[in-house]
Design a protein around this motif. Structure first.
Motif, short mmCIF file in Angstrom:
data_model
loop_
_atom_site.label_atom_id
_atom_site.label_comp_id
_atom_site.label_asym_id
_atom_site.label_seq_id
_atom_site.Cartn_x
_atom_site.Cartn_y
_atom_site.Cartn_z
N GLY A 118 15.01 24.03 10.64
CA GLY A 118 13.57 24.24 10.68
C GLY A 118 12.91 24.39 9.32
N THR A 119 13.66 24.19 8.23
CA THR A 119 13.07 24.27 6.90
C THR A 119 12.46 22.93 6.51
OG1 THR A 119 15.15 23.67 5.82
CG2 THR A 119 14.75 26.02 6.21
N ILE A 120 11.71 22.94 5.42
CA ILE A 120 11.20 21.70 4.85
C ILE A 120 11.51 21.71 3.35
CG2 ILE A 120 9.38 21.28 6.53
CD1 ILE A 120 7.39 22.44 4.53
N ASP A 121 11.82 20.54 2.80
CA ASP A 121 12.03 20.38 1.37
C ASP A 121 10.80 19.74 0.76
OD1 ASP A 121 14.53 21.37 1.86
OD2 ASP A 121 15.57 19.44 1.67
N VAL A 122 10.24 20.36 -0.28
CA VAL A 122 9.01 19.85 -0.89
C VAL A 122 9.21 19.67 -2.39
CG1 VAL A 122 7.53 20.91 0.86
CG2 VAL A 122 8.06 22.17 -1.24
N ASP A 123 8.50 18.71 -2.96
CA ASP A 123 8.52 18.46 -4.39
C ASP A 123 7.16 18.84 -4.97
OD1 ASP A 123 11.07 17.31 -4.14
OD2 ASP A 123 10.19 15.34 -3.68
N LEU A 124 7.17 19.56 -6.09
CA LEU A 124 5.96 19.93 -6.81
C LEU A 124 6.12 19.55 -8.27
CD1 LEU A 124 6.72 22.61 -4.78
CD2 LEU A 124 4.42 23.20 -5.48
N GLU A 125 5.00 19.17 -8.90
CA GLU A 125 4.99 18.93 -10.34
C GLU A 125 4.48 20.18 -11.03
OE1 GLU A 125 6.15 16.17 -11.82
OE2 GLU A 125 6.75 15.51 -9.81
N VAL A 126 5.31 20.78 -11.88
CA VAL A 126 4.94 22.03 -12.53
C VAL A 126 5.09 21.90 -14.04
CG1 VAL A 126 5.69 23.36 -10.52
CG2 VAL A 126 7.25 23.05 -12.43
N ALA A 127 4.32 22.70 -14.77
CA ALA A 127 4.35 22.66 -16.23
C ALA A 127 4.94 23.92 -16.83
CB ALA A 127 2.94 22.44 -16.78
N SER A 128 5.37 24.87 -15.99
CA SER A 128 5.85 26.14 -16.51
C SER A 128 7.01 26.65 -15.66
CB SER A 128 4.72 27.17 -16.51
OG SER A 128 5.20 28.47 -16.73
N GLU A 129 8.16 26.88 -16.30
CA GLU A 129 9.30 27.46 -15.59
C GLU A 129 9.00 28.88 -15.15
OE1 GLU A 129 14.07 28.44 -16.34
OE2 GLU A 129 12.91 27.29 -17.80
N GLU A 130 8.22 29.62 -15.98
CA GLU A 130 7.87 30.99 -15.62
C GLU A 130 7.04 31.03 -14.35
OE1 GLU A 130 8.99 33.80 -16.92
OE2 GLU A 130 10.30 32.54 -18.11
N TRP A 131 6.15 30.03 -14.19
CA TRP A 131 5.34 29.98 -12.98
C TRP A 131 6.23 29.79 -11.76
CZ3 TRP A 131 4.53 26.58 -9.02
CH2 TRP A 131 3.44 26.83 -8.19
N VAL A 132 7.26 28.95 -11.87
CA VAL A 132 8.18 28.73 -10.76
C VAL A 132 8.91 30.02 -10.40
CG1 VAL A 132 10.18 27.43 -9.96
CG2 VAL A 132 8.49 26.31 -11.39
N LYS A 133 9.37 30.76 -11.41
CA LYS A 133 10.05 32.04 -11.15
C LYS A 133 9.12 32.99 -10.41
CE LYS A 133 13.10 31.99 -15.22
NZ LYS A 133 13.42 32.68 -16.49
N SER A 134 7.87 33.06 -10.86
CA SER A 134 6.91 33.96 -10.22
C SER A 134 6.69 33.57 -8.75
CB SER A 134 5.58 33.92 -10.98
OG SER A 134 4.60 34.69 -10.34
N LEU A 135 6.57 32.26 -8.49
CA LEU A 135 6.36 31.80 -7.12
C LEU A 135 7.57 32.14 -6.25
CD1 LEU A 135 4.71 30.21 -5.01
CD2 LEU A 135 5.85 28.14 -5.82
N LEU A 136 8.78 31.93 -6.76
CA LEU A 136 9.99 32.21 -5.98
C LEU A 136 10.12 33.70 -5.67
CD1 LEU A 136 12.50 29.80 -7.71
CD2 LEU A 136 11.75 29.68 -5.35
N LEU A 137 9.75 34.55 -6.60
CA LEU A 137 9.81 35.99 -6.34
C LEU A 137 8.83 36.38 -5.23
CD1 LEU A 137 10.14 37.32 -10.00
CD2 LEU A 137 11.88 37.40 -8.20
N ARG A 138 7.70 35.69 -5.18
CA ARG A 138 6.74 35.95 -4.10
C ARG A 138 7.28 35.47 -2.75
NH1 ARG A 138 0.66 34.31 -6.21
NH2 ARG A 138 0.51 35.79 -7.93
N LEU A 139 7.99 34.36 -2.77
CA LEU A 139 8.45 33.75 -1.52
C LEU A 139 9.75 34.36 -0.99
CD1 LEU A 139 7.81 29.98 -2.37
CD2 LEU A 139 6.39 31.47 -0.94
N ALA A 140 10.51 35.02 -1.86
CA ALA A 140 11.82 35.54 -1.45
C ALA A 140 11.70 36.42 -0.21
CB ALA A 140 12.44 36.33 -2.60
N PRO A 141 12.65 36.28 0.74
CA PRO A 141 13.86 35.44 0.72
C PRO A 141 13.67 34.13 1.49
CG PRO A 141 14.04 37.01 2.48
CD PRO A 141 12.67 37.22 1.88
N HIS A 142 12.45 33.63 1.58
CA HIS A 142 12.15 32.51 2.46
C HIS A 142 12.07 31.17 1.74
CE1 HIS A 142 11.45 35.60 5.37
NE2 HIS A 142 10.42 36.09 4.70
#
Length: 331
Positions: free
Chosen positions: A275-299
């Motif tokens: 039931g998951t989905i795999d998505v691709d995003l274009e990002v310019a900051s690794e720190e932004w990705v870390k911040s997003l993942l911490l918000r989404l954890a553990p999902h």
């Protein structure tokens, strides 16, 4: 608990518009007290807040979004918001915005029901009065960009760009309410809608950064030349996720995290397992990705690139060890 019966999308928008000034006026509020004030339940207010921290001023670059202290919300059930001070400032319309409103209101007044027509006419009259001229004169206005270039630091930045010099800036970080001093190699100034950004290489951070000019408290042109005189300015006008120097990141999202596709430009989307989905995003900051993942954890799970995944795993383990060293049970 689900949204209360009769609580529609317009109801939620109206509550969000009232919620932010309510919280800003009080500093911090218990979740249950806020729910009681707005006549709803705590679960609904929490859902409102999780939507709130994905909103902010355009164009939504890092630092532009309203921030909610999720640790306080989930732990002590205390609500704290930050980086929303612009909502306390009076609304000021540019000529283009005022003209658009006048045209829209004049269109509406001819077709609106009788009970709404009086309200529209009053609004139209106030808008024309605030503009200091009648509606016809307002519609003849020559539309020009908001004069952000009047900022005192802009001539310093322009001079450094012309001479190929480094700049020392003092930058205000609203999310931490502090100022940081750093040396940068300026590459260019870019207007993104109503905001002006300095595109630069930051020697303090060791990477590309886009600094909002209205948050640069002071700027000093240095005698030292930039490290790479031939470096080109990045294209920020299309938004944070569309520059040619971005990195493709692949996330696996559980159903609880699917809201990501509604709030960020997703360049690819595929069904995943269970039931998951795999998505691709274009990002310019690794720190932004870390911040997003911490918000989404553990999902959410970071599938690629591997270097980002390894860095995030290391950061998460480091944070977990800090809790364990303090004797906090992480289970």
């Amino acid at each position: 608990m689900s949204t209360q019966t009769g609580d529609t999308a317009p109801d939620q928008v109206a509550r969000l518009l009232a919620l932010v000034p309510y919280l800003l006026a009080r500093g911090e509020v218990r979740l249950e007290d806020a729910a009681a004030h707005f006549g709803t339940d705590a679960d609904q207010i929490e859902r409102d807040l999780r939507l709130l921290f994905m909103t902010g001023v355009s164009p939504g670059l890092p630092g532009d979004l309203i921030e909610v202290d999720l640790e306080a919300l989930e732990g002590d059930r205390i609500i704290r918001v930050d980086n929303a001070d612009y909502l306390a400032r009076p609304v000021r319309f540019s000529p283009a915005e005022a003209t658009s409103l006048v045209v829209a209101l004049r269109t509406m007044v001819d077709t609106a029901p009788a009970e709404a027509r009086e309200v529209i006419e009053r609004t139209l009259a106030k808008l024309e009065e605030a503009a200091g001229q009648d509606g016809e004169g307002l519609l003849r206005l020559h539309v020009t960009p908001t004069p952000l270039e009047s900022s005192a630091v802009v001539p310093v930045l322009e001079s450094a760009l012309a001479h190929g010099h480094q700049v020392e800036i003092t930058y205000h970080v609203p999310s931490r309410d502090r100022e940081s001093r750093r040396v940068v190699d300026p590459r260019g100034l870019a207007r993104v809608e109503d905001l002006l950004y300095l595109d630069a290489w930051c020697h303090t951070a060791g990477g590309d950064r886009a600094f909002r000019v209205d948050r640069i408290v002071a700027a000093t042109e240095l005698d030292s030349p930039v490290a790479d005189p031939g470096a080109r300015a990045r294209d920020l006008t299309g938004g944070w996720f569309t520059d040619a120097e971005t990195t493709t990141v692949t996330l696996r999202l559980a159903p609880q995290a699917r809201w990501v596709v509604e709030y960020y430009p997703v360049t690819g989307r595929r069904p995943g397992p269970d039931g998951t989905i795999d998505v691709d995003l274009e990002v310019a900051s690794e720190e932004w990705v870390k911040s997003l993942l911490l918000r989404l954890a553990p999902h959410a799970e970071l599938l690629a690139p591997a270097a980002y995944a390894d860095a995030f795993t290391t950061a998460a383990r480091t944070a977990l060890r800090m809790y364990e060293d303090d004797g906090v049970d992480s289970e």
